[in-house]
Enzyme design. Structure first.
Site, mmCIF file in Angstrom:
data_model
loop_
_atom_site.group_PDB
_atom_site.id
_atom_site.type_symbol
_atom_site.label_atom_id
_atom_site.label_comp_id
_atom_site.label_asym_id
_atom_site.label_seq_id
_atom_site.Cartn_x
_atom_site.Cartn_y
_atom_site.Cartn_z
ATOM 1 C CB ILE A 12 -0.874 -6.408 14.932
ATOM 2 C CG1 ILE A 12 -0.350 -7.124 13.682
ATOM 3 C CG2 ILE A 12 0.199 -6.308 16.002
ATOM 4 C CD1 ILE A 12 0.737 -6.366 12.932
ATOM 5 C CG ASN A 49 -0.178 -0.118 2.498
ATOM 6 O OD1 ASN A 49 0.539 0.806 2.872
ATOM 7 N ND2 ASN A 49 -0.288 -1.254 3.179
#
Ligand code: C5P
Length: 397
Positions: free
Chosen positions: A307, A210
């Site tokens: 996460i 990205n």
């Protein structure tokens, strides 16, 4: 990193014979890492040339409130926003009086009025003028308003008088500016920050990733280091220079980032998940380059582990701050993320604007927690980083 690295200082030079020392002040500020822009008042220009200050600061010297050209590039409001601190050295009796009276009669006094950043002034004038009731009253007014005075020295003056009024030494002035940025807000605290983009291999040549540059995460790291924290960085792919944290770990994939965070999360006071982590990875990345063909190619993707969410569920979770890079239904999506991930705050940024966010040096964000949302207007990522760390310290530490 020096104490003034990434700091933008506007230096106002006003009409005192000590103005001849101002190029040296510029150099001493630069020695500490600062970028300096100079405003030279009409009086200041009688004692030092624009050229000397332009040559040392390496920026165009500003001197006119009514200059159309200057307004187009950086007018008084932009200069005020650009500055992390304003310093007037030397500050003449006239400039001090203008500030005390709240005047906006020239560029320097207008910038001071338009700014909310810390301001320091280093008075320099004849000893009789300095000890006069008017100057002392004006200085007392400025101190009351939070302006810091760098006291002049006692000694032989340019006019031959002996007394208090000599401009403080350039080194001392630069040191006082530096000290203003030293903070102990986070001393003894440990902060873990993820930043940059993760990379998910498709084959040995291609990957999914990205646009994240890591600049916002690095600005947050700088702000934490400045505030005295012990910082661990877990970096994906970044395109920004890296400051010196206590520890840095480079990773590639979301899975590696996950493992690295989990291995280092113990004892952390704060976790800031600034990385743009891939939500999917390739199920079966190929060992050899996929050959071109006319047929449609389907790549199977599998979700990665979240996460931030998993850190929020740890029994002894640190203070957890997440990011929400959104393109639509901004507030709704950010609030859902705050709830679903169970973090303490979410920092929302609109990544549909092409001039802000990803890769840009500027950003505009909203800091959202359970109780409130605070909009932080468009500014450099460095400044926003400091603001965000201030908010985190006030709210959670
Ligand atoms: O769910 P979404 O990816 O939009 O959430 C963004 C926030 O979650 C960011 O703070 C990002 O660092 C974090 N995140 C994460 N692990 C993932 C995906 C996102 O920690 N796999």
């Amino acid at each position: 990193m020096s104490i003034l690295t990434n700091k933008c200082i506007v230096l106002g030079v006003s009409g005192s014979i000590a103005a001849y020392k101002s190029p040296d002040i510029v150099r001493r500020l630069q020695d500490l890492g600062a970028e300096v822009r100079v405003i030279l008042t009409q009086g200041g220009a009688k004692f030092i040339t624009e050229l000397s200050l332009q040559a040392t600061s390496k920026n165009k010297v500003q001197n006119n409130l009514w200059d159309k050209e200057a307004e187009l590039s950086m007018g008084h409001i932009e200069l005020a926003k650009w500055a992390d601190a304003l310093l007037i050295a030397p500050a003449s009796a006239n400039t001090i009086a203008n500030l005390a009276a709240g005047k906006a009669c020239d560029l320097l006094s207008s910038v001071i009025l338009a700014s909310d950043c810390p301001t320091l002034i280093a008075p320099a004038m004849n000893q009789q003028m300095y000890t006069s009731n008017s100057v002392q009253d004006n200085l007392a007014t400025l101190v009351q308003r939070g302006i810091q005075i760098i006291d002049p020295e006692n000694g032989v003056q340019a006019c031959g008088d002996i007394g208090e009024g000599r401009l403080a030494e350039s080194d001392e002035i630069a040191k006082q500016v530096g000290l203003m940025f030293q903070s102990t807000k986070m001393s003894g605290k440990k902060v873990l920050i993820t930043l940059g983009a993760t990379i998910e291999a498709i084959d040995p040549v291609r990957y999914l990733s990205n646009h994240s540059s890591g600049k916002m995460g690095m600005a947050l790291a700088d702000a934490c280091i400045e505030a005295g924290a012990q910082v661990t960085l877990i970096l994906g792919d970044v395109s920004t220079s890296i400051s010196k944290p206590s520890k840095q770990i480079f990773v590639t994939s979301a899975e590696q980032m996950y493992r690295s965070v989990m291995e280092n999360i113990n004892d952390q006071t704060i976790f800031i998940a600034c990385a743009a982590v891939s939500d999917y990875s390739v199920k079966n990345p190929k060992n050899h380059k996929i050959k071109k063909s006319d047929k449609t190619l389907t790549i199977e993707l599998v979700p990665t582990k979240d996460i931030l969410k998993d850190v929020c569920q740890l029994p002894q979770k640190p203070i957890c701050i997440g990011f929400a890079a959104e393109t639509q239904n901004l507030l709704e999506n950010a609030n859902n993320k705050l709830k679903n991930k169970g973090c303490d705050a979410i920092i929302l940024n609109d990544v549909s604007c092409t001039d802000l966010g990803f890769k840009s040096d500027e950003n505009e964000v909203v800091f959202i927690d359970q109780k409130s949302s605070i909009k932080l207007a468009k500014n450099s990522k460095q400044k926003l980083g400091r603001k965000i760390i201030e908010i985190i310290s006030e709210k959670f530490l």
